[in-house]
Design a protein around this motif. Sequence first.
Motif, short mmCIF file in Angstrom:
data_model
loop_
_atom_site.label_atom_id
_atom_site.label_comp_id
_atom_site.label_asym_id
_atom_site.label_seq_id
_atom_site.Cartn_x
_atom_site.Cartn_y
_atom_site.Cartn_z
N ARG A 316 -3.79 11.75 13.23
CA ARG A 316 -3.42 11.03 14.72
C ARG A 316 -4.19 9.57 14.76
O ARG A 316 -3.13 8.91 15.21
CB ARG A 316 -4.15 11.96 15.64
N ARG A 317 -5.28 9.37 14.44
CA ARG A 317 -5.90 8.12 14.55
C ARG A 317 -5.78 7.13 13.44
O ARG A 317 -5.67 5.86 13.74
CB ARG A 317 -7.30 8.29 14.99
N PHE A 318 -5.69 7.68 12.34
CA PHE A 318 -5.60 6.75 11.03
C PHE A 318 -4.07 6.65 10.44
O PHE A 318 -3.66 5.64 9.83
CB PHE A 318 -6.50 7.31 9.89
N SER A 319 -3.26 7.68 10.98
CA SER A 319 -1.96 7.90 10.31
C SER A 319 -2.18 8.34 8.82
O SER A 319 -3.02 8.35 8.34
CB SER A 319 -1.25 6.83 10.07
N GLU A 320 -1.04 9.05 8.51
CA GLU A 320 -1.04 9.65 7.09
C GLU A 320 -1.39 8.46 6.04
O GLU A 320 -2.05 8.76 5.15
CB GLU A 320 0.29 10.21 6.71
N PHE A 321 -0.78 7.56 6.29
CA PHE A 321 -1.10 6.22 5.22
C PHE A 321 -2.37 5.91 5.37
O PHE A 321 -3.03 5.63 4.22
CB PHE A 321 -0.30 5.21 5.77
N GLY A 322 -2.98 5.75 6.43
CA GLY A 322 -4.47 5.32 6.64
C GLY A 322 -5.34 6.52 6.28
O GLY A 322 -6.53 5.97 5.46
N VAL A 323 -5.11 7.75 6.22
CA VAL A 323 -6.17 8.59 5.65
C VAL A 323 -6.10 8.73 4.00
O VAL A 323 -7.11 8.62 3.48
CB VAL A 323 -5.57 10.03 6.01
N VAL A 324 -4.85 8.53 3.47
CA VAL A 324 -4.70 8.39 2.20
C VAL A 324 -5.31 7.00 1.51
O VAL A 324 -6.13 6.94 0.39
CB VAL A 324 -3.36 8.37 1.48
N THR A 325 -5.14 5.87 2.27
CA THR A 325 -5.82 4.78 1.81
C THR A 325 -7.16 4.63 1.93
O THR A 325 -8.07 4.29 1.23
CB THR A 325 -5.32 3.50 2.75
N ALA A 326 -7.75 5.55 3.20
CA ALA A 326 -9.34 5.44 3.27
C ALA A 326 -9.86 6.38 2.36
O ALA A 326 -10.94 5.92 1.49
CB ALA A 326 -9.60 5.96 4.65
N CYS A 327 -9.35 7.29 1.88
CA CYS A 327 -9.81 8.27 1.03
C CYS A 327 -9.97 7.55 -0.61
O CYS A 327 -10.74 7.53 -1.21
CB CYS A 327 -8.92 9.35 0.55
N ALA A 328 -8.95 6.72 -0.79
CA ALA A 328 -8.92 5.75 -2.13
C ALA A 328 -9.95 4.79 -1.93
O ALA A 328 -10.57 4.79 -2.99
CB ALA A 328 -7.49 5.15 -2.16
N LEU A 329 -10.08 4.43 -0.95
CA LEU A 329 -11.19 3.31 -0.85
C LEU A 329 -12.49 4.04 -1.20
O LEU A 329 -13.53 3.16 -1.71
CB LEU A 329 -11.21 2.60 0.42
N ILE A 330 -12.74 5.26 -0.29
CA ILE A 330 -14.15 5.73 -0.64
C ILE A 330 -14.20 6.33 -2.24
O ILE A 330 -15.41 6.34 -2.61
CB ILE A 330 -14.18 7.11 0.40
N ARG A 331 -13.09 6.67 -2.77
CA ARG A 331 -12.88 7.08 -3.88
C ARG A 331 -13.60 5.92 -4.94
O ARG A 331 -14.21 6.08 -5.96
CB ARG A 331 -11.67 7.62 -4.52
#
Length: 491
Positions: A316-331
């Motif tokens: 809801r807060r990050f969007s689907e795109f935001g969640v996937v992008t954030a996880c890639a950055l953390i990775r």
Amino acid sequence: MRELRASVTASFERARLALGGHPALDPVRRSLDDQMAKLRAPMTVALVGRVSCGKSTLVNALLGGYQVPTGVNELTLNIAILRYGAVPGLTVHYDDGRPPERHDLHELEALVGRQAQDLKGISHLEVVADLDQLRSFDLVDTVGLDAHFGDESGKTLGFLGRTGADVRSSSLTHAARADAIVLAFARGLNLDDAALLADFRGLDIAGLGPLNALGVLNKVEMGWSADRPDPFQDADRVAARLMSAPGVRTTMLTILPVAGLMASAAGTCTETDFADLTELSRLDPGELAERVDRGEIFFEYADIDVPGDRRADLVRRFSEFGVVTACALIRDGADLPALRSELADRSRLTTLRGLLLDHFGRRADVIKTTGALGWLRTLRPVGLPVRAEVAYGRALGELSLMEARESVALEQLKVLRDGYEGRLGLSPEDLEESRRVLGEHGGVEVSGDVGDRVRYWSELAFHPGFDVVTRNAARVVRAAYTNLAQRGSRQ
């Protein structure tokens, strides 16, 4: 710019003193005070667009995740001016003659509970917040340009005694007073290009153009899917197509695609969010994208350690795109500060802020000065007593001296405006060079002999194939290069 502001303000103060105390000059004195107040005030940025275009999300993003206090919607349907202040507070402004009312922010709920007749006549709210982002500019969150509102908004309008036309007019009025305007489009709206642009071609705002307006193609994240992992590719094509439409380049600087939700999340991402995203990042990237892309089913998977309600909150807060992008950055090794910074960059929030502060901010004082001088030329008081006429002449003299003293900055602004509005006969390459040497796009980096550029622009300044406007523009650019050469020799 600080030197320009100080010089112009001092000239206006001398002009005011020159007016003396003649009662016949009271209207001039009040107008002069208004102009001085505008010159002293911070830059004002107004967000304008349809109700559904995500303006509030952009406001939250620009303010680092700050949420406009609950209750603003009920009072003014989102018209709010946000300003910096060490002591947070709220002022309710009316347009029915009542004086402004000052309140603590926690009083909003009580204000919303007032009788309907007490709420009618509200013009806007002024919200003061202790936010570093507001040190650079005031932010105006307007209501919307929609001619008609949905059922809930319609009920609220009726409760406040207003119509959709009233709200549109109010939005345009506040936008017209701003130094810079952000025109927000919604990427997710199912409208063709003509429909998206229709709202802005009919804007009745004097002086709207590339020096004070830009477009934002918001909600880019709505174009994401597991099969289309980079929604900016399509958004960039849409933005380029919109910019190529007739008349758009003379209306705004650019149309910048922005992932608004991801931009807002950059400022609100907490340690708890980071921990949950870190857990999600342990999933295979392709599998995570496919699961996230399945909508609400993603919240129901039992083999993911992050609870379903937390997954729902992140989306809801990050969007689907935001969640996937954030996880890639953390990775890739991002910690929490780096994640926030990267989300701001990848959502293009950093680019948007840069345009506001660099393109608009560096020109705000010159634009204000130009507006003040334009106001000066409209003043034509008649029937003044002799002494008042003499005092008025002295005041005009002070301002004319200031205009001559600051002619370089004012001439450069005119060249930029003429270039953006298509009045110069320069080649695209020369036009771009002129903008850079006059301070656009981060300025110009001169390699080699500056004298070569001075000679080149001297030739253009006397080119027989150019009209007077283009030749004068070339002279201004030549003077800017000459100034660069002189500064270089002193260093």
